[in-house]
Enzyme design. Structure first.
Site, short mmCIF file in Angstrom:
data_model
loop_
_atom_site.label_atom_id
_atom_site.label_comp_id
_atom_site.label_asym_id
_atom_site.label_seq_id
_atom_site.Cartn_x
_atom_site.Cartn_y
_atom_site.Cartn_z
N TYR A 104 44.65 -35.81 -2.24
CA TYR A 104 44.03 -36.74 -1.28
C TYR A 104 43.38 -35.97 -0.15
CZ TYR A 104 46.75 -40.58 -3.40
OH TYR A 104 47.28 -41.50 -4.26
N SER A 154 47.37 -50.23 -5.67
CA SER A 154 46.16 -51.07 -5.70
C SER A 154 46.50 -52.56 -5.85
CB SER A 154 45.21 -50.62 -6.82
OG SER A 154 44.70 -49.34 -6.55
N LEU A 211 45.64 -54.91 -4.06
CA LEU A 211 44.46 -55.69 -3.71
C LEU A 211 43.23 -55.31 -4.54
CD1 LEU A 211 44.87 -55.78 0.19
CD2 LEU A 211 45.35 -57.62 -1.45
N GLY A 212 43.46 -54.58 -5.63
CA GLY A 212 42.36 -54.23 -6.51
C GLY A 212 41.25 -53.49 -5.79
N GLY A 243 40.27 -53.78 -2.87
CA GLY A 243 39.51 -54.69 -2.03
C GLY A 243 38.93 -55.89 -2.73
N LEU A 261 40.40 -58.17 -4.25
CA LEU A 261 41.25 -59.35 -4.06
C LEU A 261 41.43 -59.72 -2.58
CD1 LEU A 261 43.82 -58.40 -6.83
CD2 LEU A 261 42.23 -60.34 -6.89
N THR A 262 40.58 -59.15 -1.71
CA THR A 262 40.56 -59.59 -0.31
C THR A 262 39.52 -60.66 -0.07
OG1 THR A 262 38.89 -57.96 0.38
CG2 THR A 262 41.21 -57.26 0.41
N GLY A 263 38.60 -60.82 -1.02
CA GLY A 263 37.51 -61.78 -0.87
C GLY A 263 36.27 -61.24 -0.20
N LYS A 264 36.31 -59.99 0.25
CA LYS A 264 35.17 -59.49 1.04
C LYS A 264 33.92 -59.24 0.21
CE LYS A 264 37.14 -54.79 1.10
NZ LYS A 264 37.78 -53.79 2.01
#
Length: 353
Positions: free
Chosen positions: A53, A234, A236-237, A239, A241-244
């Site tokens: 990382y 992951s 939220l996949g 991002g 699955l945040t809807g953004k």
């Protein structure tokens, strides 16, 4: 949050773990330290990092996340004793020669990587040291099929366990884990450890979220019966699955700036950038809104409340995002919502596998 035991180890952690792969690329050192401060203040006792990382990985930032964390530990001498620290040794290079040369992952590679991580982290011991991806050539990071013709393994699982055994006996590592593993890999690591008196894996860190539930296709039973815990990454996949991205898509007019999927083509080329993954995420996100939840709340609640998951790894880029993720703890999903989630999965399957 009640602490949970990891596998058969004596590590007891919060069911939410702070993932740090954004530190050093999307998040600068000062903001990373603010996130770590706030996470500790909110009661999270579990941190996860890796030698490769930050992400997206590149030679210039290799090891930067561990360095940032080590600087934070140096500023907060008492913090290290309060925390369970997990890191990872990278598997074979896969196009990253700055990690290591060659196709295998020798005992010497493992020892050298651990020593380097300890130096960067400014600590004497890593509580949970994980293999980031298998030394074997197995499907990972979006690859779907195992192909024996591509197998290039040159370091046996027994040799890897011997290397970890030396690290444990020297006091540099307390327990070991796997990541991006298969049922075969988990069984073989446990079998050989028990047969030869070597360190037994405590955890497996694999993707698990609404658009990738492949864990449920065999690994859940494997780990349940063997007493190995899932660290879900992951949730939220990345991002989705945040809807953004629901209105704009991943790129183009209106797409959020500075996110992994909008800013980095390498991220879009992997499983999370598939059109099918975004299409499925939009359906889950709308289901959340229809039931009075934000997409983030529902996606995290799905992981937070699963019997399969010991601890969910959240990755954030701000204190605000951290609070949103932590505040989703305690959200419950009704049987009706869970049935609707399964109905979407039946239609869309696991598009981000």
């Amino acid at each position: 949050m009640k602490l949970v035991q990891l596998g058969q180890s004596d590590l007891h952690v919060t069911p939410i773990c702070l993932g740090t792969m954004t530190f050093g690329e999307q998040v600068n050192e000062a903001d990373s330290h603010a996130i770590l401060d706030h996470s500790l203040a909110r009661g999270v006792n579990f941190l996860d990092t890796a030698e490769m990382y930050s992400v997206p990985t590149k030679a210039e930032t290799f090891g930067s996340t561990e360095t940032i964390m080590g600087n934070w530990f140096a500023k907060h001498p008492g913090a290290r004793r309060k925390l369970v620290l997990a890191s990872k040794v990278a598997g074979p290079s896969r196009g990253m020669p700055w990690v290591r040369e060659g196709k295998g992952m020798t005992a010497q590679d493992i020892a050298h990587s651990c020593e380097a991580s300890l130096r960067r982290l400014q600590t004497d011991v890593i509580d949970l040291y994980q293999i980031h991806w298998p030394e074997r050539h197995v499907p990972a990071f979006g690859a779907v099929y195992y192909d024996p013709a591509k197998e290039t393994s040159s370091t046996s699982i027994h040799e890897q366990l011997d290397a970890f055994d030396k690290l444990v006996k020297s006091g540099k590592v307390r327990y070991i884990g796997l990541s991006n593993e298969t049922p075969y890999g988990v069984h073989e690591f446990v079998r050989l450890a028990e047969q030869h008196g070597l360190p037994r894996v405590a955890t497996v860190q694999n993707p698990y979220c609404l658009v990738n539930r492949t864990w449920e296709n065999g690994l859940d039973e494997t780990c349940h019966r063997l007493g190995v815990s899932l660290l879900a990454y992951s949730p939220l996949g990345v991002g989705l699955l945040t809807g953004k991205y629901d209105a704009s898509g991943l790129t183009g007019p209106g797409a959020p700036e500075g996110t992994r999927l909008s800013a980095y083509e390498s991220a879009r080329k992997q499983r999370w950038g598939r059109p099918e993954a975004l299409a499925a995420a939009r359906r889950y996100n709308q289901l959340a809104r229809d039931n009075g939840m934000t997409p983030t709340q529902m996606a995290l609640a799905f992981c937070y409340t699963q019997w399969r998951v010991a601890s969910t790894i959240i990755g954030v880029t701000s204190v605000t995002h951290l609070d949103e993720n932590l505040n989703a703890w305690g959200t419950t999903l009704s049987p009706e919502v869970l049935t609707q989630i399964d109905a979407i999965r039946w239609d869309m399957r696991d598009p981000a596998l």
